[in-house]
Design a protein around this motif. Sequence first.
Motif, PDB file in Angstrom:
ATOM      1  N   GLU A  98       0.876  -1.241  -0.134  1.00 15.27           N
ATOM      2  CA  GLU A  98       0.016  -0.154   0.006  1.00 15.27           C
ATOM      3  C   GLU A  98       0.866   1.225  -0.075  1.00 15.27           C
ATOM      4  O   GLU A  98       1.961   1.306   0.549  1.00 15.27           O
ATOM      5  CB  GLU A  98      -0.931  -0.048   1.146  1.00 15.27           C
ATOM      6  CG  GLU A  98      -2.101  -1.064   1.300  1.00 15.27           C
ATOM      7  CD  GLU A  98      -2.821  -1.094   2.463  1.00 15.27           C
ATOM      8  OE1 GLU A  98      -2.488  -0.427   3.511  1.00 15.27           O
ATOM      9  OE2 GLU A  98      -3.974  -1.409   2.276  1.00 15.27           O
ATOM     10  N   PHE A 128       0.331   4.011   1.515  1.00 14.01           N
ATOM     11  CA  PHE A 128       0.644   4.468   2.948  1.00 14.01           C
ATOM     12  C   PHE A 128       1.980   4.026   3.698  1.00 14.01           C
ATOM     13  O   PHE A 128       2.734   4.296   4.395  1.00 14.01           O
ATOM     14  CB  PHE A 128      -0.481   4.253   3.653  1.00 14.01           C
ATOM     15  CG  PHE A 128      -0.579   4.782   5.190  1.00 14.01           C
ATOM     16  CD1 PHE A 128      -0.502   6.108   5.418  1.00 14.01           C
ATOM     17  CD2 PHE A 128      -0.419   3.835   6.013  1.00 14.01           C
ATOM     18  CE1 PHE A 128      -0.617   6.350   6.836  1.00 14.01           C
ATOM     19  CE2 PHE A 128      -0.175   4.196   7.450  1.00 14.01           C
ATOM     20  CZ  PHE A 128      -0.214   5.465   7.856  1.00 14.01           C
ATOM     21  N   THR A 176       6.339  12.046   4.795  1.00 21.05           N
ATOM     22  CA  THR A 176       5.023  11.670   5.015  1.00 21.05           C
ATOM     23  C   THR A 176       4.249  12.374   6.168  1.00 21.05           C
ATOM     24  O   THR A 176       3.037  12.627   5.859  1.00 21.05           O
ATOM     25  CB  THR A 176       5.140  10.239   5.407  1.00 21.05           C
ATOM     26  OG1 THR A 176       5.962   9.392   4.112  1.00 21.05           O
ATOM     27  CG2 THR A 176       3.880   9.748   5.269  1.00 21.05           C
ATOM     28  N   LEU A 193      -3.018  12.871   8.169  1.00 20.35           N
ATOM     29  CA  LEU A 193      -3.172  11.540   7.469  1.00 20.35           C
ATOM     30  C   LEU A 193      -4.272  10.814   7.943  1.00 20.35           C
ATOM     31  O   LEU A 193      -4.495  11.075   9.080  1.00 20.35           O
ATOM     32  CB  LEU A 193      -1.795  10.726   7.705  1.00 20.35           C
ATOM     33  CG  LEU A 193      -0.522  11.277   6.931  1.00 20.35           C
ATOM     34  CD1 LEU A 193       0.442  10.196   7.542  1.00 20.35           C
ATOM     35  CD2 LEU A 193      -0.201  11.114   5.462  1.00 20.35           C
ATOM     36  N   TYR A 204      -5.702   6.786   7.582  1.00 23.98           N
ATOM     37  CA  TYR A 204      -5.383   5.463   6.996  1.00 23.98           C
ATOM     38  C   TYR A 204      -6.428   4.410   7.443  1.00 23.98           C
ATOM     39  O   TYR A 204      -6.722   4.345   8.463  1.00 23.98           O
ATOM     40  CB  TYR A 204      -4.005   4.879   7.198  1.00 23.98           C
ATOM     41  CG  TYR A 204      -3.632   3.457   6.720  1.00 23.98           C
ATOM     42  CD1 TYR A 204      -3.567   3.144   5.542  1.00 23.98           C
ATOM     43  CD2 TYR A 204      -3.992   2.440   7.937  1.00 23.98           C
ATOM     44  CE1 TYR A 204      -3.030   1.732   5.264  1.00 23.98           C
ATOM     45  CE2 TYR A 204      -3.532   1.266   7.428  1.00 23.98           C
ATOM     46  CZ  TYR A 204      -3.232   0.944   6.285  1.00 23.98           C
ATOM     47  OH  TYR A 204      -3.071  -0.552   5.957  1.00 23.98           O
ATOM     48  N   GLN A 215      -8.398   2.164  11.772  1.00 21.03           N
ATOM     49  CA  GLN A 215      -8.615   3.540  11.097  1.00 21.03           C
ATOM     50  C   GLN A 215      -7.472   4.452  11.798  1.00 21.03           C
ATOM     51  O   GLN A 215      -7.492   4.258  13.160  1.00 21.03           O
ATOM     52  CB  GLN A 215      -9.902   4.197  11.005  1.00 21.03           C
ATOM     53  CG  GLN A 215      -9.847   5.761  10.505  1.00 21.03           C
ATOM     54  CD  GLN A 215     -11.251   6.072  10.709  1.00 21.03           C
ATOM     55  OE1 GLN A 215     -12.432   5.459  11.024  1.00 21.03           O
ATOM     56  NE2 GLN A 215     -11.279   7.582  10.558  1.00 21.03           N
TER      57      GLN A 215
END
Length: 174
Positions: free
Chosen positions: A82, A84, A94, A99, A101, A120
């Motif tokens: 992925e 991420f 990053t 963010l 995810y 999450q």
Amino acid sequence: MCIWKSAFTYLNVMENDARMQKMNESIKNYEAELRYMLEASNMQTWRISLDRNVLEFYSGLDTVERSFDLKQMQKFFVNQEEDFVKALSNLEETLREPLVYVGQMHPMVTLKNTEPQWVQINCIPEFDKNGRLKGAFGVWRNINDLMHKQDLLRQETQRANESRARRRVSSWPT
């Protein structure tokens, strides 16, 4: 005159102490309420410190439950392909933006089960007064139940659609 000044200073100190005690009680109540909400929602707070090269998961707001070296972090995630997860190899870049995810992690944080967990993750960057990235902090939520219910709903919907299609076919005149 000096006695009045001392008495006035003493009263000010007493008033300040009373205000501080009230504020401390309010903070304790706020923390207790937030801790309850986090636990009831299957959520946990976490923080990344780039200076200390550490990822910490908290129980409540201030007690470190588990701590990991940042080099271990990518291994937590089930799908290493992925975007991420790949981006975690360059945390300086990053973590500069907030963010979100949703994906699967190995149960390294809670250790409550052995199967991968749906999670999450939300985070926001943390900068020092000079604008240098210090790390990030946020919350992660175990959404296993939600994902399993969503999967069951998808299966039931598919079965209902197949059943409806079979009824239409079987009701055609021969």
